[in-house]
Write an enzyme that holds these catalytic residues in place. Sequence first.
Site, PDB file in Angstrom:
ATOM      1  N   GLU A   1      67.998  32.486  22.090  1.00 11.89           N
ATOM      2  CA  GLU A   1      66.809  33.181  21.581  1.00 11.89           C
ATOM      3  C   GLU A   1      66.583  32.855  20.102  1.00 11.89           C
ATOM      4  O   GLU A   1      65.457  32.580  19.678  1.00 11.89           O
ATOM      5  CB  GLU A   1      66.982  34.684  21.776  1.00 11.89           C
TER       6      GLU A   1
ATOM      7  N   ASP B   1      64.575  34.684  27.879  1.00  7.84           N
ATOM      8  CA  ASP B   1      63.854  34.830  26.608  1.00  7.84           C
ATOM      9  C   ASP B   1      64.065  33.618  25.710  1.00  7.84           C
ATOM     10  O   ASP B   1      63.124  33.108  25.094  1.00  7.84           O
ATOM     11  CB  ASP B   1      64.219  36.130  25.890  1.00  7.84           C
TER      12      ASP B   1
END
Length: 96
Positions: free
Chosen positions: A13, A79
């Site tokens: 991320e 993500d």
Amino acid sequence: MEISLPKAITVSEAMGYGMTIFPLMSKFDPSSKMHFSSLYNYIKSYPSIYNNNLMAWQQIKDSNGNIVNVEDETSSATDGDMEISYGLILAHKIWG
């Protein structure tokens, strides 16, 4: 009993955030493309066990000081995958 925790280096991320930020900074910082390329090379060096086009979700520093995936069979994180993908789209739009 003393517990020794691994030394976290980064997660996918965070790498995705950088991949998004550097293309957006390119009008203000001529070195942003170089930094983007460095992040991309790092990402490609730590593939997910399920798909080597995706980054493993976390890297740590092992007892020898080497950067390795957190587990031998490290999966990716959605993500992080999405942020990295968005950064690649931005880079293509800006730099071709």
